[in-house]
Enzyme design. Structure first.
Site: not given
Ligand code: OXD
Ligand code: MN
Length: 595
Positions: A73, A201, A210, A230, A252, A254, A281, A379
């Site tokens: 991002r 992306y 998002k 989030h 993100s 983690c 998420d 991903r």
């Protein structure tokens, strides 16, 4: 170019207008059928957008590479466009809507010439639920279409539901030239619209995720009195069959996905503990008629980070992605399967790396640095219902009742393994001052500690000071408030080793959290909050000595005083928008740490 016919007049007009600007050769409606999906997969294979993987070993799986300069991002190119700058606060880049439309309009102009524009009607959340939000994404990328078919409920059912005049978010995306100099991710909360250009992306282009489900939804949630967060959502079933649902915010990369699919350690599994994954998420949470907070996951798929994912760290994820999965930016093996660093099995001798270049195991660059086969932010996109632990409550319109909210981050020092907030307001302060080391999911210096309130810094679509006020108000409206906890799985010892084993063992901590929510255990009061007693943690099957446990809870007051100074500086950036309650919490904390 034939314009499709829709009974929804505004939808019709908007598509015509966007097509006029982008000039696609044709326009195709995504109907959500298997046949159309298969056709598009074939077409994307033919035009090189995706590569078909070995269909025996990985049925329904495909491979995709993004542009080398388009792998995460881009927060610096992400804008919230509102009439007034104050609306978006210091946490967002701002542009005036008229300027933003003009600037991006130049990039969208003729951007789809020679290409097809796909029209994807999609629902975030079950179609028809009063809690869901509808969007329509226009895109020139089949990769986006195929991802949206996994990540959302997309197709004719949504169009049906839209009828003649229901509200929808207007989402426009074009890969255009994939030029990073002309990349823009624009949000128009006052127009319920999103424009994304020159990126391919996921986080920038799967506009339901998002952009809609966090940035725009947070804006709507403030107005409508709910929370768009989030957060993962996971249910832990104890041996008696009681399920407590936990939502958790972590920045993100983690470990949110790992925690959402956590596998109980052997000894706990034997006792009857089970895990139910609702989401990894995003959580949309509302106060229900019982006065409690209820959460739904608006997504239908996972868009998870691959490096580090293997059958030890996340066996459920590995199982989830065995079929119908899109792999992005990993190493392509000669047998047309995939590999990534810290995945399963040894590195293959050779392959084609995420850049599309021939790769050999152990290959080094000119500075002697090992070249990774997969990008650190590579991903997988896979449907949630392929996850062995997926919850059957996922489709319920009202979602699941939330008994606790956890905040966490990646801190090598300072922050203890777990502690509980004194009350809701203190918990909001803990969320507001959360910090974590930067990871590969965003551009910037890796490892640097940055403050990321509620893991929402890149996703809160308005002034974060107002967001904290909204959280405080939400607490006041609930008479059955979830308890709030802070966790840190990443504390290291003086030798630089992780103290706590993490992964599945984290369930022991989640169990303690649940016992607290059920009022079954007491705790020790510290200046930070309540910490567990060693004897209240079920350590069955884990050899974790008391002396290591104590290391996890050392409170270094001197270091904390430095931290508080930084927290206050950070909170100060929100100026008069910062609610007084949060400042009072910071001062009270400072006082406790001075004692
Ligand atoms: C994500 C992110 O992709 O937070 O979920 O970056
Ligand atoms: Mn995320």
């Amino acid at each position: 170019m034939d314009i499709l016919k829709f009974k929804h007049k505004k939808l019709q007009e908007w598509i015509a207008k966007m097509a006029e600007m982008c000039q696609p050769d044709n326009i195709i409606l995504i109907d959500g059928s298997e046949e159309q999906k298969k056709q598009l997969q074939e077409e994307a294979v033919y035009n090189g957008e995706i590569i078909k993987l070995d269909q025996e070993k990985l049925p329904g799986c495909f491979y995709h590479r993004t542009h080398p300069k388009d792998v995460a991002r881009t927060e610096n190119l992400t804008f919230i466009c509102t009439k007034k700058k104050e609306t978006v606060g210091p946490n967002n880049n701002w542009m005036l809507p008229s300027q933003a439309y003009k600037k991006a309009g130049q990039y969208f102009k003729n951007a789809m010439k020679g290409r097809t524009m796909y029209v994807i009607p999609f629902s975030m959340g079950p179609v028809g639920s009063p809690f869901s939000k509808i969007g329509v994404e226009l895109t020139d990328s089949i990769y986006v279409v195929l991802n949206m078919l996994i990540m959302t409920k997309a197709g004719n059912a949504v169009l049906e539901y839209l009828g003649e005049d229901k509200e929808f978010t207007k989402c426009l995306h074009a890969k255009a030239e994939l030029d990073s100099e002309k990349r823009l991710i624009l949000h128009f909360p006052e127009d319920n619209a999103i424009w994304s250009v020159n990126s391919g992306y996921g986080g920038n282009v799967l506009l339901g995720k998002k952009c809609l489900a966090l940035r725009l939804a947070s804006f709507m949630a403030k107005k409508e009195g709910w929370l768009a967060e989030h957060m993962l959502i996971v249910g832990i079933e104890d041996p008696s069959g009681r399920i407590e649902y936990i939502t958790g915010a972590f920045p993100s990369a983690c470990g949110k996905t790992n925690l959402a699919m956590i596998v109980p350690p052997k000894a706990l599994k034997k006792k009857g503990y089970k895990v139910w994954t609702v989401g990894d998420d995003i959580a949309w949470m509302r106060i229900d008629s019982d006065g409690g907070l209820w959460a739904i996951n608006p997504e239908a798929g996972f868009f998870g980070v691959l490096p580090g994912t293997n059958k030890n760290t996340n066996p459920n994820a590995m199982e989830t992605m065995r079929k119908n999965t899109i792999y992005t930016n990993v190493l392509l093996k000669p047998d047309h399967t995939v590999w990534w660093e810290d995945g399963d099995g040894p590195a293959p001798a050779k392959g084609i790396d995420w850049l599309g270049l021939p790769w050999k195991k152990g290959q080094k660059d000119e500075f002697g640095k090992t070249i990774t086969g997969a990008h650190p932010n590579s991903r997988f996109t896979a449907p949630i219902d392929q996850c062995p632990s997926h919850s059957y409550r996922r489709e319920h319109h009202h979602g699941v009742p939330v008994s606790s909210i956890i905040f966490g981050g990646r801190r090598e020092t300072l922050a203890p393994l777990v502690f509980e907030a004194f009350d809701w307001q203190h918990g909001v302060f803990l969320g507001a001052t959360m910090a974590s080391a930067r990871t590969a999911a965003q551009y910037g210096k890796q490892g640097e500690v940055r403050r990321d309130p509620m893991a929402m810094l890149p996703f809160c679509g308005y002034n974060m000071g107002d967001y904290f006020t909204h959280w405080i108000k939400m607490g006041r409206s609930m008479w059955k408030k979830p308890r709030i906890f802070m966790v840190n799985w990443f504390r290291k010892d003086e030798k630089g080793n992780f103290i706590w084993p993490g992964f599945g063992e984290n369930l022991r901590i989640l169990n303690w959290i649940n016992l607290r929510c059920e009022g079954k255990v007491d705790a020790l009061k510290t200046p930070l909050g309540y910490i567990p007693k060693y004897e209240d943690i079920d350590m069955d099957g884990l050899d974790f000595p008391r002396k290591d446990w104590d290391k996890l809870f050392v409170i270094d007051k001197k270091e904390w005083r430095k931290e508080i100074k930084e927290q206050k500086e950070f909170l100060g950036t929100f100026g008069k928008q910062l609610p007084k309650e949060i400042w009072e919490e910071a001062c009270a904390f400072e006082k406790r740490m001075k004692k």
